[in-house]
Design an enzyme around this catalytic site. Structure first.
Site, PDB file in Angstrom:
ATOM      1  N   GLU A  22     -35.104  -0.936  22.900  1.00 11.46           N
ATOM      2  CA  GLU A  22     -36.322  -1.635  22.467  1.00 11.46           C
ATOM      3  C   GLU A  22     -37.358  -0.697  21.858  1.00 11.46           C
ATOM      4  O   GLU A  22     -38.128  -1.101  20.991  1.00 11.46           O
ATOM      5  CB  GLU A  22     -36.917  -2.421  23.636  1.00 11.46           C
ATOM      6  CG  GLU A  22     -37.408  -1.540  24.772  1.00 11.46           C
ATOM      7  CD  GLU A  22     -37.641  -2.315  26.075  1.00 11.46           C
ATOM      8  OE1 GLU A  22     -36.780  -3.131  26.426  1.00 11.46           O
ATOM      9  OE2 GLU A  22     -38.675  -2.096  26.719  1.00 11.46           O
ATOM     10  N   ASN A  58     -46.836   4.837  23.879  1.00 16.74           N
ATOM     11  CA  ASN A  58     -45.951   3.682  23.931  1.00 16.74           C
ATOM     12  C   ASN A  58     -45.551   3.260  25.331  1.00 16.74           C
ATOM     13  O   ASN A  58     -44.693   2.418  25.501  1.00 16.74           O
ATOM     14  CB  ASN A  58     -44.679   3.946  23.117  1.00 16.74           C
ATOM     15  CG  ASN A  58     -45.005   4.104  21.661  1.00 16.74           C
ATOM     16  OD1 ASN A  58     -44.791   5.154  21.089  1.00 16.74           O
ATOM     17  ND2 ASN A  58     -45.575   3.067  21.071  1.00 16.74           N
ATOM     18  N   GLU A  75     -37.634  -1.691  34.125  1.00 22.89           N
ATOM     19  CA  GLU A  75     -38.720  -0.951  34.783  1.00 22.89           C
ATOM     20  C   GLU A  75     -38.386  -0.860  36.274  1.00 22.89           C
ATOM     21  O   GLU A  75     -39.192  -1.214  37.142  1.00 22.89           O
ATOM     22  CB  GLU A  75     -40.100  -1.604  34.573  1.00 22.89           C
ATOM     23  CG  GLU A  75     -40.516  -1.717  33.130  1.00 22.89           C
ATOM     24  CD  GLU A  75     -39.789  -2.842  32.397  1.00 22.89           C
ATOM     25  OE1 GLU A  75     -39.597  -3.911  32.990  1.00 22.89           O
ATOM     26  OE2 GLU A  75     -39.397  -2.629  31.245  1.00 22.89           O
ATOM     27  N   HIS A 134     -36.465 -13.044  34.734  1.00 20.93           N
ATOM     28  CA  HIS A 134     -37.675 -13.075  35.557  1.00 20.93           C
ATOM     29  C   HIS A 134     -38.536 -11.866  35.221  1.00 20.93           C
ATOM     30  O   HIS A 134     -38.285 -10.771  35.739  1.00 20.93           O
ATOM     31  CB  HIS A 134     -37.324 -12.990  37.048  1.00 20.93           C
ATOM     32  CG  HIS A 134     -36.599 -14.180  37.598  1.00 20.93           C
ATOM     33  ND1 HIS A 134     -35.941 -14.146  38.805  1.00 20.93           N
ATOM     34  CD2 HIS A 134     -36.449 -15.445  37.115  1.00 20.93           C
ATOM     35  CE1 HIS A 134     -35.408 -15.348  39.047  1.00 20.93           C
ATOM     36  NE2 HIS A 134     -35.685 -16.150  38.024  1.00 20.93           N
ATOM     37  N   GLU A 135     -39.524 -12.039  34.378  1.00 24.42           N
ATOM     38  CA  GLU A 135     -40.482 -10.948  34.148  1.00 24.42           C
ATOM     39  C   GLU A 135     -41.568 -11.086  35.211  1.00 24.42           C
ATOM     40  O   GLU A 135     -42.317 -12.060  35.199  1.00 24.42           O
ATOM     41  CB  GLU A 135     -41.063 -11.038  32.734  1.00 24.42           C
ATOM     42  CG  GLU A 135     -42.174 -10.038  32.437  1.00 24.42           C
ATOM     43  CD  GLU A 135     -41.783  -8.581  32.690  1.00 24.42           C
ATOM     44  OE1 GLU A 135     -40.888  -8.079  32.008  1.00 24.42           O
ATOM     45  OE2 GLU A 135     -42.387  -7.947  33.593  1.00 24.42           O
TER      46      GLU A 135
HETATM   47  C1  NOJ Z   1     -39.451  -4.896  29.022  1.00 28.00           C
HETATM   48  C2  NOJ Z   1     -37.972  -4.992  29.043  1.00 28.00           C
HETATM   49  O1  NOJ Z   1     -37.384  -3.720  29.045  1.00 28.00           O
HETATM   50  C3  NOJ Z   1     -37.531  -5.794  27.839  1.00 28.00           C
HETATM   51  O2  NOJ Z   1     -36.138  -5.786  27.720  1.00 28.00           O
HETATM   52  C4  NOJ Z   1     -38.101  -7.178  27.951  1.00 28.00           C
HETATM   53  O3  NOJ Z   1     -37.787  -7.895  26.788  1.00 28.00           O
HETATM   54  C5  NOJ Z   1     -39.614  -7.147  28.119  1.00 28.00           C
HETATM   55  N1  NOJ Z   1     -39.993  -6.224  29.137  1.00 28.00           N
HETATM   56  C6  NOJ Z   1     -40.150  -8.513  28.486  1.00 28.00           C
HETATM   57  O4  NOJ Z   1     -39.765  -8.850  29.779  1.00 28.00           O
HETATM   58 CA    CA Z   2     -38.573  -1.482  29.411  1.00 27.53          CA
END
Ligand code: NOJ
Ligand code: CA
Length: 708
Positions: free
Chosen positions: A512, A197, A488, A418-419
């Site tokens: 999550e 995972n 992260e 912001h991803e």
């Molecule tokens: C991982 C993050 O921990 C989560 O909260 C987020 O929804 C996803 N990435 C997408 O950015």
């Molecule tokens: Ca995460």
């Protein structure tokens, strides 16, 4: 309160330096409970050991470095000077677990010089606190040497027994592992490679990441936690398990691109290597050692950031109810038209307004909206993630300006997302534009994300290059009055004191995982471990508050492995200045237990850790800054527990209405997780309260001051 600083000379126990025959020095903590002994062995190698109330808790451990194209600094040294100072100051947290923090320590600075033609110098600075210590290396200027390349740091942390350890593997890339409990000698980090995972793992050694918490169970029981403070322009430190005697040696995170661990120009100093020492586990959580070892605030007033609860367009994507990307390619791979896409995309203007309405009606300050910007169709699974997101262009069904204006009218703040998809160079190019847009819109916080392997390949999340990226992002964000909650992230090392716009971070196996992990999700003991490990580093964006524990409608194969009352207790147990009410709105509407989330504070003047054992249970009470109301949270692992709590943390002379959100009599994290009860009573600090927690359960209590 204005900070005050007092300097004074220490009484050093047995300090004897500048003396050719004895190459040693000792320093104690202010109350004398902790004692550090430094010495050079016959080879001139630096060593230290630590005693706590007369018991040795860190055994003889050596210190030193290896460099590229420069001889090692590990032996041939002699003490040239020892300087003793001390500090007793009080500083104020702009937001935090408490308002005022006492920073009280004795410092010893040991200057060393090589006894050869090079005559290089090295200083070791030790700061002794009653709750532990920190030490760091300082490498001064050296003629003819501009910069050094560190290939290895050898800082040992030797133990006096094979203690019980709560640990995660020393993964160079990800921190989202479940905690393991074992003897130090039984740590097997290598077996944690290739977890199904995790977006990325790289565990080159049998090493752990920090904070690692240890319990000594011999004649004398005590707790230690090893970590680092003020991680700036340096590689993150993992701890390699020592083979011959129980203990660890530092193993810095490296880079396949540069081939080294750290490059620094001279002079420089390392982050603090920290050792928390406690007789009882709750003291570990109350300790402020990590923030105290960081520099004071460098960015000035941060009143533009308000601690808040928030809801968001988030859990619905993790549930598979909606998607981040507009065109739903994540589900089928094909690009849909605007019409067809409607209904699958989560971040629509309409949906955002529904969340804003809900937050406004329920004493919740913010709304996070993920999946609002273009690029998500290229996210997961794409090797070339460079240049994918631009952080300013919304999807056609999301009117950013309208959403922000609507939120403004309702007194709710929008939280930007912001991803970066672990493409930091793309992000760096766009940061100014992205933060300037936020400033223009009056948005003061961003959740950033770094999912996947870092681009360029060969850099790691925890290496020096990324440490600098994460820190620089926060420093730049401050220029635009933006606060950062990184997912992260690099681990928390107390930098929130210096940069109080570093508000929270993920950096653990968050909620999550319960939505999609194929290993059954986070076990009931997860957060009772996290409170004594990860939380010692700093605030956690865990995203609590899932009421639909079994998720039958969206994720029948997954579930949260706690009771509903345990979810409520997390608002108090897990500290963060931002706390999400993470579930779908429809799971909160009309739910009586939601009153606790409405009421609970997020910014505290005082914190009392009442009891707890790592991996078993923990009870924390916190006093809200503006109202003076108290809130209490207790959580347990898979064991049911009853306890009688004294309410003597409450303010004298005040009467409170205590509302208790408890597990139902038949509650159980798996069999009956949503069974709960709510009861009210009047209490004062003279009272006691009996609490009963179901397996995987918890209890949450609000103490609202009674006004006549
Ligand atoms: C991982 C993050 O921990 C989560 O909260 C987020 O929804 C996803 N990435 C997408 O950015
Ligand atoms: Ca995460």
């Amino acid at each position: 309160m204005k900070p005050f600083i007092k300097f004074f000379m220490l009484t050093l126990l047995g300090l004897s330096a500048c003396n050719e025959s004895v190459q040693e020095a000792t320093v104690n903590s202010p109350s004398g409970n902790n004692l550090l002994h430094f010495f050079l062995d016959t080879e001139g190698t630096p060593h230290y050991f630590v005693e706590h109330n007369g018991t040795r808790v860190i055994d003889t451990s050596s210190l030193g470095f290896e460099f590229k194209e420069w001889p090692a600094l590990r032996s041939g040294l002699t003490i040239t000077n020892v300087q003793a100072t001390g500090t007793d100051e009080t500083w104020e947290m702009p937001w935090g677990e408490q308002q005022e923090v006492r920073n009280h320590y004795n410092e010893m600075r040991v200057s060393l010089k090589e006894e050869n033609d090079e005559e290089r110098s090295l200083h070791l600075v030790f700061r002794m606190y009653d709750d532990g210590l920190g030490f760091r290396y300082e490498i001064p200027e050296h003629e003819g040497k501009e910069e050094v390349i560190i290939t290895d740091e050898y800082t040992e942390f030797m133990l006096t027994g094979d203690h019980t350890a709560w640990w995660i593997p020393g993964d160079w890339d990800i921190y989202e592992h479940l905690y393991n409990t074992s003897r130090v000698s039984e740590i097997d980090a290598i077996s944690k490679r290739d977890h199904p995972n995790l977006a990325s793992t790289y565990i080159p050694e049998n090493a752990v990441n920090t904070p690692i918490t240890l319990r000594a169970e011999g004649k004398q029981r005590y707790y230690l936690s090893l970590h680092e403070a003020a991680l700036i322009d340096y590689a993150g430190m993992t701890l390699k398990v020592n083979e011959n005697r129980p203990g660890f040696v530092s193993e810095l995170v490296g880079s396949d691109i540069s081939g080294y661990k750290v490059k620094r120009s001279l002079p420089f100093h390392t982050p603090w290597r920290t050792i928390q020492i406690a007789d009882e586990a709750p003291e570990l959580i109350e300790s402020k050692l990590i923030v105290n070892l960081n520099e004071p605030n460098k960015i000035g007033d941060v009143s533009w950031f308000t601690p808040m609860k928030y809801t968001g367009i988030w859990w619905e994507m993790h549930m598979g109810k909606s998607t981040w990307d507009f065109a739903n390619t994540q589900k089928g791979g094909e690009t849909l038209s605007m019409e067809d896409a409607k209904g699958t995309h989560g971040a629509t203007t309409e949906n955002a307004k529904a969340f804003i309405d809900f937050s406004a009606a329920n004493n919740i300050g913010g709304v996070l909206i993920e999946g609002w910007n273009t690029g998500w169709e290229h996210w997961i699974g794409f090797e070339d993630r460079e240049g994918v997101f631009d952080f300013v262009t919304p999807y056609p069904d999301y009117d950013l300006q309208e959403v922000v204006s609507y939120a403004d009218e309702k007194g709710v703040e929008i939280i930007m997302h912001h991803e970066t998809s672990a493409a930091p160079r793309t992000y760096e190019k766009q940061m100014d534009t992205a933060y300037a847009l936020m400033q223009k819109l009056g948005i003061h916080s961003v959740k950033s994300g770094y999912v996947g392997k870092i681009i360029p390949k060969g850099e790691y999340h925890h290496g020096q290059w990324m440490v600098n990226h994460y820190n620089n992002a926060v420093i730049k964000a401050a220029e635009y009055q933006v606060a950062v909650n990184a997912h992260e992230p690099i681990k928390a090392t107390g930098l929130r004191r210096t940069y109080p716009n570093m508000i929270a971070r993920e950096g653990l196996r968050g909620q999550e995982f319960n939505a999609w992990a194929s290993d059954g999700g986070n076990p009931p003991e997860h957060l009772p471990i996290v409170a004594f490990t990860r939380m010692l580093g700093g605030p956690i964006d865990f995203t609590p508050g899932i009421f639909d524990i079994k998720m039958e409608k969206w994720k029948p194969e997954n579930q949260v492995n706690t009771t509903l009352a345990h979810q409520l207790a997390l608002y108090v147990v897990i500290y963060s200045p931002i706390q999400m009410a993470a579930d779908l709105i429809e799971n909160y509407e009309g739910h009586p237990a939601f009153q606790f989330i409405r009421d609970v504070g997020v910014n505290w003047s005082q914190t009392d850790v009442i009891n707890g054992e790592p991996g078993d249970y923990v009870t924390i009470a916190r006093k809200e800054r503006n109202t003076g109301n108290w809130f209490l949270g207790a959580i347990t692992d898979e064991e049911a527990r009853n306890m009688e709590l004294s309410l003597d943390f409450l303010d004298p002379g005040k009467t409170y209405t205590a509302t208790v959100y408890a597990d139902g009599e038949d509650a159980h994290w798996n069999e009956n997780p949503t069974s709960y009860s709510i009861s009210n009573r009047e209490v004062t600090r003279q009272d006691t309260m009996t609490i009963s927690m179901a397996p995987g359960g918890g209890v949450a209590v609000s103490f609202i001051e009674k006004t006549e």
